[in-house]
Design a protein around this motif. Sequence first.
Motif, short mmCIF file in Angstrom:
data_model
loop_
_atom_site.label_atom_id
_atom_site.label_comp_id
_atom_site.label_asym_id
_atom_site.label_seq_id
_atom_site.Cartn_x
_atom_site.Cartn_y
_atom_site.Cartn_z
N ARG A 146 40.55 13.00 51.97
CA ARG A 146 41.44 12.43 53.26
C ARG A 146 42.76 12.78 52.87
NH1 ARG A 146 41.45 12.12 58.70
NH2 ARG A 146 42.84 10.80 59.24
N SER A 147 43.61 13.27 53.57
CA SER A 147 44.98 13.75 53.30
C SER A 147 45.96 13.33 54.54
CB SER A 147 44.88 15.16 52.97
OG SER A 147 46.27 15.50 52.81
N THR A 148 47.10 13.04 53.83
CA THR A 148 48.24 12.91 55.28
C THR A 148 49.44 14.03 54.69
OG1 THR A 148 49.59 11.41 53.51
CG2 THR A 148 48.18 10.58 55.22
N GLU A 149 48.95 15.26 54.09
CA GLU A 149 49.69 16.34 54.09
C GLU A 149 49.88 16.94 55.57
OE1 GLU A 149 51.06 17.35 51.50
OE2 GLU A 149 49.84 16.37 49.85
N TRP A 150 51.13 17.44 55.83
CA TRP A 150 51.58 17.89 57.03
C TRP A 150 50.73 19.07 57.51
CZ3 TRP A 150 53.37 22.74 57.62
CH2 TRP A 150 53.92 23.50 56.39
N TRP A 151 50.19 19.76 56.11
CA TRP A 151 49.44 21.14 56.36
C TRP A 151 48.07 21.00 56.43
CZ3 TRP A 151 47.08 21.63 51.76
CH2 TRP A 151 47.79 21.18 50.69
N HIS A 152 47.27 19.72 56.01
CA HIS A 152 45.79 19.33 56.07
C HIS A 152 45.27 19.71 57.53
CE1 HIS A 152 42.39 16.68 55.93
NE2 HIS A 152 42.60 17.49 54.73
N GLY A 153 43.95 20.34 57.62
CA GLY A 153 43.54 20.64 58.93
C GLY A 153 43.28 19.23 59.82
N ASP A 154 42.60 18.41 59.11
CA ASP A 154 41.86 17.13 59.97
C ASP A 154 41.52 17.56 60.96
OD1 ASP A 154 42.21 14.29 59.85
OD2 ASP A 154 43.43 14.40 61.45
N GLY A 155 40.77 18.50 61.32
CA GLY A 155 39.69 18.84 62.21
C GLY A 155 40.46 19.62 63.37
N VAL B 268 47.26 28.36 54.52
CA VAL B 268 46.88 27.40 55.13
C VAL B 268 48.28 26.84 55.70
CG1 VAL B 268 46.07 24.91 55.01
CG2 VAL B 268 44.96 26.86 53.72
N ARG B 269 49.36 26.75 55.06
CA ARG B 269 50.61 26.17 55.36
C ARG B 269 51.10 26.83 56.55
NH1 ARG B 269 53.85 23.35 50.63
NH2 ARG B 269 52.05 22.47 49.28
N ALA C 37 52.60 27.21 62.26
CA ALA C 37 52.31 27.94 63.70
C ALA C 37 51.87 27.26 64.70
CB ALA C 37 51.65 29.16 63.28
N MET C 38 50.98 26.32 64.15
CA MET C 38 50.59 25.40 65.19
C MET C 38 51.48 24.15 65.78
SD MET C 38 47.60 22.99 63.60
CE MET C 38 46.20 24.48 63.41
N GLY C 39 52.70 24.30 65.15
CA GLY C 39 53.88 23.13 65.48
C GLY C 39 54.12 21.94 64.68
N ARG C 40 53.47 22.21 63.28
CA ARG C 40 53.70 21.10 62.33
C ARG C 40 54.75 21.53 61.69
NH1 ARG C 40 47.54 19.93 59.86
NH2 ARG C 40 46.55 19.12 61.88
N ASN C 41 55.44 20.44 60.89
CA ASN C 41 56.60 20.80 59.74
C ASN C 41 56.42 19.76 58.78
OD1 ASN C 41 58.50 22.50 61.74
ND2 ASN C 41 57.91 20.66 63.27
N PRO C 42 57.08 20.25 57.62
CA PRO C 42 57.25 19.41 56.46
C PRO C 42 57.71 17.75 56.67
CG PRO C 42 57.88 21.30 55.92
CD PRO C 42 57.88 21.48 57.40
N GLY C 43 57.01 17.12 56.23
CA GLY C 43 57.67 15.45 56.33
C GLY C 43 56.80 14.94 57.72
N CYS C 44 55.74 15.63 58.17
CA CYS C 44 54.92 15.08 59.35
C CYS C 44 53.43 15.24 58.73
CB CYS C 44 54.91 15.94 60.54
SG CYS C 44 56.90 15.44 61.33
N GLY C 45 52.55 14.49 59.13
CA GLY C 45 51.16 14.65 58.76
C GLY C 45 50.33 14.93 59.86
N PRO C 46 49.21 15.37 59.63
CA PRO C 46 48.28 15.72 60.88
C PRO C 46 47.76 14.28 61.41
CG PRO C 46 47.05 15.88 58.68
CD PRO C 46 48.55 15.54 58.63
N GLN C 47 47.20 14.39 62.79
CA GLN C 47 46.83 13.17 63.37
C GLN C 47 45.81 13.55 64.52
OE1 GLN C 47 49.36 11.32 66.00
NE2 GLN C 47 48.49 9.22 65.84
N ASN C 48 44.41 13.23 64.17
CA ASN C 48 43.44 13.53 65.00
C ASN C 48 43.38 14.93 65.47
OD1 ASN C 48 43.00 10.76 64.91
ND2 ASN C 48 44.33 10.46 66.80
N GLY C 49 43.48 15.88 64.48
CA GLY C 49 43.26 17.31 65.05
C GLY C 49 44.43 18.07 65.67
N GLY C 50 45.54 17.08 66.09
CA GLY C 50 46.77 17.58 66.71
C GLY C 50 47.79 18.15 66.00
N LYS C 51 49.10 18.11 66.56
CA LYS C 51 49.86 18.69 65.81
C LYS C 51 50.73 18.21 64.86
CE LYS C 51 50.91 22.04 69.35
NZ LYS C 51 52.03 22.63 70.37
#
Length: 402
Positions: free
Chosen positions: A77-86, A350-351, A356-370
């Motif tokens: 389980r990861s809070t990385e901004w680039w982690h897929g999270d589904g 991966v990053r 490209a899907m809208g994430r940025n460093p300093g942010c983590g994935p949430q429920n497969g969203g951005k």
Amino acid sequence: APPSVVTMSSSHCEAIASCEVCGTAMCIGTDWWHSRSLQKDMCGRHYQTLGRGQRKLFVEVVSIEDLGDDVDRYRTRSTEWWHGDGATVALLCGGSVFQLPGGGKMQACDDTCVSETERILRCSHFNVTRIPICDLGKPGVTGDAARAKLMACLCVVIPGGHDVPQSADLGATGRQALAKACDHGLGVVGVCAGAWLLSHGEGLPHNFQWLPVFCHPDFGDNGVKGIANLQPSDEGRLLFGNGLEGQVVFDESPNMHADLSLEETTSRCCIDIDATYAMPGVRACDPDGITAVERLGDKMHALIGGAAVMRCRLLPQARARYDAPSSGRFVLIGPHFELTEGIAKTAVLVRAIAWAMGRNPGCGPQNGGKSVAINAEDKGAVCPVCHGSMLLLADPCPLCQD
């Protein structure tokens, strides 16, 4: 016959490991062999080198149940901004076969590039939807189903292969479908041939010309294959990690240049060059590659300083062309990180997809969203392997734990 679109369910992304011999990342259903008694994990290639008696101690991990009581060792389980999270990523595949000018053939989307990209993404907890590239341009039920699948994704990867059959397979209908999806928030990552396709390329009609980027004509269909060196920008290193620097597989990869004289560059397109090709150019690793490098001669110097990885953001504005997007995030990657050994190398791809899907460093994935912002005190230190953030000081991030 196989289905037109294959979706990998999130159950395939519940556990990851790495081969104890070569370090290849593995997840459920990707030729992962596990031994409970030996507490070892191997990829299929190294499992096959074992003796018959040793092989009997291993089981192929095709479901989470195959890990038995060991499952907690592999759950991540990861809070990385680039982690897929589904999050779901579309991966174009298949397509027509192109006869190369110098002999030989190349499919629109190369099978090896596609398979390795899928493996990497699944091991990073992305869901992957394979879409045959020719289906996006088809009329009727098959085409409608493929286009609906595309619209349900957050990013699409146009992999290595060849841009001429890619363009022909997509046709006007497929190109419009991609443009429409971009306007609805789809990110796009073009690798090698995909980068040629999305840019102006060599200025030929089959190139989409969505972005003010040209590819040097001496570096297409020239047989130059080997290992290239990259030099990242400071921002590129922070975004993509240390894997962006140094050696990476080069296979007739584009040498890209932004054309600042084009009107769209100043009016609606922001470009960041995250890595350039560095000395000594390409080091060929086989006789054919050596011959191609020698044939290119002094022209090889044109590669040095050319862009290898670029990010492009189209600022929203009224659609000027029916077959081009009015907004979106794009990453153009020349060389093949998906074919280069090492977790830090594959993490570059991966990053790129996460950005490209809208994430940025300093942010983590949430429920497969951005993305969702992470508090500074929660980010912890930096992974000593890939330089991503981590929650526990001096520990590798989940992708690098093994």
